[in-house]
Write a protein that holds these residues in place. Structure first.
Motif, PDB file in Angstrom:
ATOM      1  N   SER A  10       2.962  -2.064 -13.294  1.00  0.00           N
ATOM      2  CA  SER A  10       3.018  -2.295 -11.844  1.00  0.00           C
ATOM      3  C   SER A  10       2.143  -1.295 -11.096  1.00  0.00           C
ATOM      4  O   SER A  10       1.603  -1.601 -10.022  1.00  0.00           O
ATOM      5  N   THR A  11       1.979  -0.077 -11.634  1.00  0.00           N
ATOM      6  CA  THR A  11       1.091   0.911 -11.009  1.00  0.00           C
ATOM      7  C   THR A  11      -0.353   0.419 -11.030  1.00  0.00           C
ATOM      8  O   THR A  11      -1.075   0.522 -10.026  1.00  0.00           O
ATOM      9  N   SER A  26      -2.539  -0.257 -18.865  1.00  0.00           N
ATOM     10  CA  SER A  26      -1.388   0.612 -18.623  1.00  0.00           C
ATOM     11  C   SER A  26      -0.972   1.354 -19.892  1.00  0.00           C
ATOM     12  O   SER A  26      -0.549   2.509 -19.841  1.00  0.00           O
ATOM     13  N   GLU A  38      -4.669  -4.195  -6.357  1.00  0.00           N
ATOM     14  CA  GLU A  38      -4.413  -4.988  -5.160  1.00  0.00           C
ATOM     15  C   GLU A  38      -4.822  -4.238  -3.895  1.00  0.00           C
ATOM     16  O   GLU A  38      -5.361  -4.823  -2.951  1.00  0.00           O
ATOM     17  N   ARG A  39      -4.580  -2.926  -3.864  1.00  0.00           N
ATOM     18  CA  ARG A  39      -4.840  -2.146  -2.664  1.00  0.00           C
ATOM     19  C   ARG A  39      -6.305  -1.719  -2.544  1.00  0.00           C
ATOM     20  O   ARG A  39      -6.869  -1.714  -1.446  1.00  0.00           O
ATOM     21  N   ASN A  40      -6.930  -1.347  -3.652  1.00  0.00           N
ATOM     22  CA  ASN A  40      -8.194  -0.639  -3.543  1.00  0.00           C
ATOM     23  C   ASN A  40      -9.394  -1.330  -4.195  1.00  0.00           C
ATOM     24  O   ASN A  40     -10.482  -0.769  -4.197  1.00  0.00           O
ATOM     25  N   TYR A  61     -13.274  -3.643  -8.925  1.00  0.00           N
ATOM     26  CA  TYR A  61     -12.716  -2.284  -8.797  1.00  0.00           C
ATOM     27  C   TYR A  61     -13.788  -1.240  -9.113  1.00  0.00           C
ATOM     28  O   TYR A  61     -14.315  -1.185 -10.222  1.00  0.00           O
ATOM     29  N   SER A  93      -1.296  -2.698 -11.250  1.00  0.00           N
ATOM     30  CA  SER A  93      -1.360  -3.887 -10.387  1.00  0.00           C
ATOM     31  C   SER A  93      -1.498  -3.494  -8.920  1.00  0.00           C
ATOM     32  O   SER A  93      -2.330  -4.046  -8.184  1.00  0.00           O
ATOM     33  N   ARG A  94      -0.691  -2.523  -8.484  1.00  0.00           N
ATOM     34  CA  ARG A  94      -0.763  -2.095  -7.081  1.00  0.00           C
ATOM     35  C   ARG A  94      -2.108  -1.446  -6.763  1.00  0.00           C
ATOM     36  O   ARG A  94      -2.664  -1.654  -5.681  1.00  0.00           O
ATOM     37  N   GLU A  95      -2.626  -0.644  -7.697  1.00  0.00           N
ATOM     38  CA  GLU A  95      -3.922   0.008  -7.470  1.00  0.00           C
ATOM     39  C   GLU A  95      -5.027  -1.033  -7.281  1.00  0.00           C
ATOM     40  O   GLU A  95      -5.865  -0.912  -6.371  1.00  0.00           O
TER      41      GLU A  95
END
Length: 307
Positions: free
Chosen positions: A14-15, A6, A21-23, A30, A17-19
């Motif tokens: 958090s951006t 980051s 977790e989602r993708n 990743y 982390s969300r990326e």
């Protein structure tokens, strides 16, 4: 770590982390291109359109068949159903339902009942991004010298064409700004850019140097050869702004006078060069209120003596 990533990217932890977790893939981890495809597939949120079915669609369809405009429908429905919030539709929603035929919208025959009869939306043109009329760059009227604006010095002309039936024939008109002196250009066969250029050169080249300072024209395609005209006559050419005929006011007024001799919806090809010279001579001997009741010929002679 995610915090280290980051900091490098200038994003919140958090951006990141969300990326992930989602993708991210559970097995491989990743992969950026796979993550992008996953995000793109999740992006659409399909939902039914407001006018796909139901009482609202039926109401709009009935009113369109009665040739109501979308704006009339949008405002009238509020009066007829003041307490039913479901019976509301914006003007733009109706237009989209009419013109977007491939997405389950209103039928094409309903669109044909619109006032303009169009089945496709007409794109709006931005005047600031007009298509260039000529290949060669135009010099704007804003760059015309001040002496042409105040009409103090002779030799600055305004020009245009008057056309006959179905624009099949034309006569070139030139008006000197200081004296309102008129000269007509004979265009025997057509009014293409080359013919207009040759006719203007033939007319202008006969003028004394003191009367060959500038020419102001509109942005008509007949002046696309303006550079070669300028080279042949050593006369600067300036162009009015789009849709601004008042910037050639003397010429527009003279064209109105010429319609006494060359009525609209008649063929102008029947008039010879001698006919045009006779008409110009008659106009140049007509006294003008703007000249203190002098004639253009008298005023031009006086200006030439002064200069």
């Amino acid at each position: 770590s995610m915090r280290a990533v980051s900091r490098v990217l200038g994003r919140s932890p958090s951006t990141i982390s969300r990326e992930l977790e989602r993708n991210a893939s559970l097995t491989i981890g990743y992969l950026p291109y796979a993550a992008h495809r996953t995000a793109a597939a999740r992006r659409p949120r399909p939902r039914s359109r407001k006018l796909d079915e139901g009482a609202l669609r039926a109401y709009v369809e009935v009113k369109l068949r009665k040739r109501w405009s979308p704006e009339q429908i949008s405002h009238r429905i509020v009066k007829e159903f003041p307490d039913d919030g479901r019976m509301r539709v914006s003007t733009e929603t109706v237009y989209q339902a009419i013109y977007i035929q491939g997405q389950g919208a209103l039928k094409r025959e309903i669109a044909a009942s619109m006032r303009r009869g169009r089945t496709r939306r007409k794109p709006r043109r931005d005047s600031a991004h007009r298509t260039r009329r000529f290949m060669d760059p135009m010099i704007s009227i804003a760059e015309r010298p001040a002496e042409a604006d105040d009409r103090a010095v002779p030799g600055h002309w305004e020009g245009d064409l008057i056309t006959g039936t179905l624009n099949q024939s034309a006569i070139g008109t030139l008006v000197e700004r200081s004296s309102r002196f008129v000269s007509l250009v004979h265009l025997e066969h057509d009014h293409t850019a080359e013919t207009v250029r040759d006719g203007l050169v033939k007319t202008v080249i006969r003028l004394p140097d003191a009367l060959r300072r500038s020419l102001t024209w509109d942005q008509g395609a007949e002046m696309s050869e303006h550079v070669s005209f300028q080279v042949a006559t050593d006369m600067d050419v300036y162009f009015c702004d789009a849709g601004s005929p008042w910037q050639r006011g003397s010429n527009e007024n003279t064209n109105g006078l010429l319609r006494q001799y060359f009525p609209k919806s008649t063929s102008l090809s029947t008039h010879t060069a001698e006919d045009l010279r006779a008409v110009a001579a008659e106009l140049n001997e007509r006294p003008r209120k703007s000249l203190g009741w002098d004639t253009p010929a008298e005023r031009l002679h006086a200006l030439l003596e002064l200069t």
